[in-house]
Motif scaffolding. Structure first.
Motif, PDB file in Angstrom:
ATOM      1  N   LEU A  48       0.823  -1.208   0.000  1.00 30.80           N
ATOM      2  CA  LEU A  48       0.000   0.000   0.000  1.00 30.80           C
ATOM      3  C   LEU A  48       0.856   1.257   0.000  1.00 30.80           C
ATOM      4  O   LEU A  48       1.946   1.289   0.578  1.00 30.80           O
ATOM      5  CB  LEU A  48      -0.916   0.008   1.229  1.00 30.80           C
ATOM      6  CG  LEU A  48      -1.851  -1.188   1.411  1.00 30.80           C
ATOM      7  CD1 LEU A  48      -2.654  -1.047   2.703  1.00 30.80           C
ATOM      8  CD2 LEU A  48      -2.777  -1.357   0.212  1.00 30.80           C
ATOM      9  N   LEU A  49       0.335   2.294  -0.642  1.00 30.05           N
ATOM     10  CA  LEU A  49       0.916   3.630  -0.594  1.00 30.05           C
ATOM     11  C   LEU A  49      -0.120   4.564   0.023  1.00 30.05           C
ATOM     12  O   LEU A  49      -1.301   4.502  -0.332  1.00 30.05           O
ATOM     13  CB  LEU A  49       1.291   4.139  -1.988  1.00 30.05           C
ATOM     14  CG  LEU A  49       2.320   3.314  -2.767  1.00 30.05           C
ATOM     15  CD1 LEU A  49       1.628   2.294  -3.654  1.00 30.05           C
ATOM     16  CD2 LEU A  49       3.224   4.220  -3.610  1.00 30.05           C
ATOM     17  N   ILE A  50       0.311   5.420   0.917  1.00 29.62           N
ATOM     18  CA  ILE A  50      -0.605   6.327   1.607  1.00 29.62           C
ATOM     19  C   ILE A  50      -0.196   7.761   1.284  1.00 29.62           C
ATOM     20  O   ILE A  50       0.942   8.174   1.549  1.00 29.62           O
ATOM     21  CB  ILE A  50      -0.588   6.090   3.135  1.00 29.62           C
ATOM     22  CG1 ILE A  50      -0.976   4.633   3.447  1.00 29.62           C
ATOM     23  CG2 ILE A  50      -1.563   7.043   3.820  1.00 29.62           C
ATOM     24  CD1 ILE A  50       0.182   3.666   3.546  1.00 29.62           C
ATOM     25  N   PHE A  51      -1.142   8.501   0.704  1.00 23.62           N
ATOM     26  CA  PHE A  51      -0.883   9.864   0.260  1.00 23.62           C
ATOM     27  C   PHE A  51      -1.646  10.871   1.118  1.00 23.62           C
ATOM     28  O   PHE A  51      -2.767  10.593   1.564  1.00 23.62           O
ATOM     29  CB  PHE A  51      -1.321  10.047  -1.198  1.00 23.62           C
ATOM     30  CG  PHE A  51      -0.516   9.261  -2.192  1.00 23.62           C
ATOM     31  CD1 PHE A  51       0.573   9.833  -2.819  1.00 23.62           C
ATOM     32  CD2 PHE A  51      -0.854   7.941  -2.499  1.00 23.62           C
ATOM     33  CE1 PHE A  51       1.310   9.109  -3.745  1.00 23.62           C
ATOM     34  CE2 PHE A  51      -0.124   7.215  -3.422  1.00 23.62           C
ATOM     35  CZ  PHE A  51       0.965   7.801  -4.051  1.00 23.62           C
ATOM     36  N   GLU A  52      -1.036  12.008   1.310  1.00 21.50           N
ATOM     37  CA  GLU A  52      -1.721  13.189   1.837  1.00 21.50           C
ATOM     38  C   GLU A  52      -1.827  14.150   0.660  1.00 21.50           C
ATOM     39  O   GLU A  52      -0.821  14.732   0.244  1.00 21.50           O
ATOM     40  CB  GLU A  52      -0.936  13.815   2.983  1.00 21.50           C
ATOM     41  CG  GLU A  52      -1.615  15.044   3.578  1.00 21.50           C
ATOM     42  CD  GLU A  52      -0.761  15.700   4.653  1.00 21.50           C
ATOM     43  OE1 GLU A  52      -1.043  16.880   4.962  1.00 21.50           O
ATOM     44  OE2 GLU A  52       0.176  15.070   5.158  1.00 21.50           O
ATOM     45  N   GLU A  53      -3.036  14.261   0.110  1.00 21.72           N
ATOM     46  CA  GLU A  53      -3.240  14.934  -1.169  1.00 21.72           C
ATOM     47  C   GLU A  53      -2.344  14.247  -2.198  1.00 21.72           C
ATOM     48  O   GLU A  53      -2.496  13.061  -2.433  1.00 21.72           O
ATOM     49  CB  GLU A  53      -2.983  16.443  -1.033  1.00 21.72           C
ATOM     50  CG  GLU A  53      -3.988  17.109  -0.094  1.00 21.72           C
ATOM     51  CD  GLU A  53      -3.740  18.584   0.113  1.00 21.72           C
ATOM     52  OE1 GLU A  53      -2.708  19.095  -0.360  1.00 21.72           O
ATOM     53  OE2 GLU A  53      -4.598  19.224   0.742  1.00 21.72           O
ATOM     54  N   ALA A  62       3.381  -5.449   1.809  1.00 24.12           N
ATOM     55  CA  ALA A  62       2.394  -6.414   2.308  1.00 24.12           C
ATOM     56  C   ALA A  62       2.024  -7.414   1.225  1.00 24.12           C
ATOM     57  O   ALA A  62       2.227  -7.175   0.032  1.00 24.12           O
ATOM     58  CB  ALA A  62       1.144  -5.680   2.801  1.00 24.12           C
ATOM     59  N   ASN A  63       1.462  -8.515   1.665  1.00 25.55           N
ATOM     60  CA  ASN A  63       0.899  -9.494   0.739  1.00 25.55           C
ATOM     61  C   ASN A  63      -0.439  -9.978   1.274  1.00 25.55           C
ATOM     62  O   ASN A  63      -0.753  -9.811   2.458  1.00 25.55           O
ATOM     63  CB  ASN A  63       1.852 -10.672   0.520  1.00 25.55           C
ATOM     64  CG  ASN A  63       1.973 -11.569   1.739  1.00 25.55           C
ATOM     65  OD1 ASN A  63       2.635 -11.234   2.710  1.00 25.55           O
ATOM     66  ND2 ASN A  63       1.331 -12.738   1.688  1.00 25.55           N
ATOM     67  N   LYS A  64      -1.225 -10.582   0.397  1.00 27.25           N
ATOM     68  CA  LYS A  64      -2.566 -11.048   0.743  1.00 27.25           C
ATOM     69  C   LYS A  64      -2.634 -12.560   0.598  1.00 27.25           C
ATOM     70  O   LYS A  64      -2.075 -13.140  -0.338  1.00 27.25           O
ATOM     71  CB  LYS A  64      -3.593 -10.389  -0.179  1.00 27.25           C
ATOM     72  CG  LYS A  64      -5.053 -10.789   0.041  1.00 27.25           C
ATOM     73  CD  LYS A  64      -5.953  -9.977  -0.883  1.00 27.25           C
ATOM     74  CE  LYS A  64      -7.418 -10.372  -0.767  1.00 27.25           C
ATOM     75  NZ  LYS A  64      -7.701 -11.681  -1.393  1.00 27.25           N
ATOM     76  N   ARG A  65      -3.316 -13.197   1.534  1.00 24.66           N
ATOM     77  CA  ARG A  65      -3.593 -14.627   1.451  1.00 24.66           C
ATOM     78  C   ARG A  65      -5.021 -14.845   1.918  1.00 24.66           C
ATOM     79  O   ARG A  65      -5.332 -14.575   3.081  1.00 24.66           O
ATOM     80  CB  ARG A  65      -2.605 -15.426   2.296  1.00 24.66           C
ATOM     81  CG  ARG A  65      -2.848 -16.923   2.263  1.00 24.66           C
ATOM     82  CD  ARG A  65      -1.823 -17.683   3.072  1.00 24.66           C
ATOM     83  NE  ARG A  65      -0.519 -17.680   2.417  1.00 24.66           N
ATOM     84  CZ  ARG A  65       0.562 -18.256   2.938  1.00 24.66           C
ATOM     85  NH1 ARG A  65       0.494 -18.852   4.107  1.00 24.66           N
ATOM     86  NH2 ARG A  65       1.706 -18.216   2.286  1.00 24.66           N
ATOM     87  N   GLU A  66      -5.874 -15.288   1.003  1.00 25.28           N
ATOM     88  CA  GLU A  66      -7.300 -15.446   1.283  1.00 25.28           C
ATOM     89  C   GLU A  66      -7.862 -14.123   1.804  1.00 25.28           C
ATOM     90  O   GLU A  66      -7.764 -13.109   1.127  1.00 25.28           O
ATOM     91  CB  GLU A  66      -7.520 -16.613   2.251  1.00 25.28           C
ATOM     92  CG  GLU A  66      -7.095 -17.949   1.648  1.00 25.28           C
ATOM     93  CD  GLU A  66      -7.269 -19.117   2.590  1.00 25.28           C
ATOM     94  OE1 GLU A  66      -7.461 -18.913   3.805  1.00 25.28           O
ATOM     95  OE2 GLU A  66      -7.198 -20.271   2.097  1.00 25.28           O
ATOM     96  N   ASN A  67      -8.422 -14.110   3.017  1.00 19.25           N
ATOM     97  CA  ASN A  67      -9.025 -12.878   3.544  1.00 19.25           C
ATOM     98  C   ASN A  67      -8.134 -12.162   4.553  1.00 19.25           C
ATOM     99  O   ASN A  67      -8.617 -11.394   5.380  1.00 19.25           O
ATOM    100  CB  ASN A  67     -10.375 -13.197   4.194  1.00 19.25           C
ATOM    101  CG  ASN A  67     -11.391 -13.693   3.174  1.00 19.25           C
ATOM    102  OD1 ASN A  67     -11.445 -13.188   2.060  1.00 19.25           O
ATOM    103  ND2 ASN A  67     -12.177 -14.688   3.549  1.00 19.25           N
TER     104      ASN A  67
END
Length: 317
Positions: A48-53, A62-67
């Motif tokens: 993920l990238l998190i921006f302020e404006e 990060a990675n995802k596995r199922e839920n």
């Protein structure tokens, strides 16, 4: 009120991600996309990238596995990455946006694995405090063994005695290798297969590729006797910390205590080079005590102290 936007990483973000890693207060080369993506076929990326404006304020490997989303299972450590000027209150707001984003994407559980504290002199505990406040639990804690190189070395007398005897005899010599073949094929892979029935996490091809991309960070030191390799240690080097990613010895190497010889030489070398810590990793094991007693003893005798490696879990509501 400050407004943050969270988005998933894609290949168009390659440059901005790596530029941010280079400036962050709590990042190492493991978070560079060239490192993260060597095993992209094994993990579903959910970074993920998190921006302020329009300004990038934080990233989350990060990675995802199922839920579930993990702060990356393919990395030794992870966590939220940000600049030193980002204050704790804003870290709290960013965490809220991340949790909201995960909920919108039907993620049920978030697993968070921060970098051990000794990697960064500026501190790195803000998000863990806010995670707990939002209902996270400490799922488990492991013993991470490391030598504090800013303190007098505490190598045991018995190990120093054997080290000086070997040094005096001049039986062994150390080589910084550019080719991983001798250690991987003659020592590491056979040893892991015989003792544990497993292969190294990195194949010889993968570690060679990573070395080509991070030549100043990944190093191979091997001990030889009569031109025969008998032990080796693979080092991951960051600004303040060196980590023994792999260490193994042959039967002959055991007789000559070659691994201890290598460790003590490297501890002394990196101490002289101004590094802050020598990280020897965790000693966990799936047994009644939860750790490998032999490994713990060996690492303590090499001068290690026990530090914590935490693993947090939070249910997304």
């Amino acid at each position: 009120m400050t407004k943050y936007t969270v988005k998933k990483y894609n290949q168009n973000d390659f440059a901005i991600w790596n530029d941010f890693v280079a400036q962050a207060k709590n990042a190492t080369f493991l978070f560079h996309r060239d490192f993260m993506e060597y095993h992209r076929d094994r993990f579903e990326d959910f970074s993920l990238l998190i921006f302020e404006e329009e300004k990038l304020r934080a990233i989350l490997p990060a990675n995802k596995r199922e839920n579930a989303v993990y702060s990356h299972q393919g990395l030794t450590y992870g966590g939220l990455v940000y600049l030193s000027k980002l204050k704790a209150e804003k870290v709290s707001l960013i965490l809220d946006e991340i949790l909201h984003f995960l909920k919108e994407n039907k993620i049920q559980t978030f697993y968070y694995k921060p970098i051990p504290d000794f990697y960064f002199s500026e501190g790195n505990k803000e998000i863990e405090f806010f995670l707990i406040k939002r209902g996270a639990v400490l799922e488990r804690k492991e013993m991470n063994l490391a030598v504090n190189l800013s303190m007098p070395l505490k190598i045991s007398k018995s190990k120093l005695k054997h080290f000086r005897r070997i040094e005096k005899k001049n039986d062994l010599y150390i080589v910084e290798e550019q080719n991983f073949y001798p250690f991987w094929e003659k020592i590491l892979a056979p040893r892991l297969l015989k003792k544990f029935g497993v292969k190294p996490v990195h194949s010889k091809g993968e570690i060679t590729l990573l070395k080509s991309k991070f030549p100043q960070n990944i190093k191979q030191f091997s001990a030889y006797k009569n031109d025969q390799i008998i032990a080796g240690i693979t080092i991951f080097e960051t600004k303040n910390v060196v980590k023994s990613q792999y260490g193994a010895t042959s039967k002959t190497g055991e007789e000559f205590r070659a691994l201890d010889f290598l460790f003590i030489n490297l501890i002394q070398m990196y101490n002289q080079n101004g590094k802050c810590f020598f990280d020897m990793g965790i000693v966990d094991e799936d047994n009644e005590s939860g750790y490998n007693e032999g490994l713990l003893k060996q690492k303590e005798e090499l001068g290690c102290s026990v530090y914590g490696q935490e693993f947090y879990k939070i249910s997304i509501k």
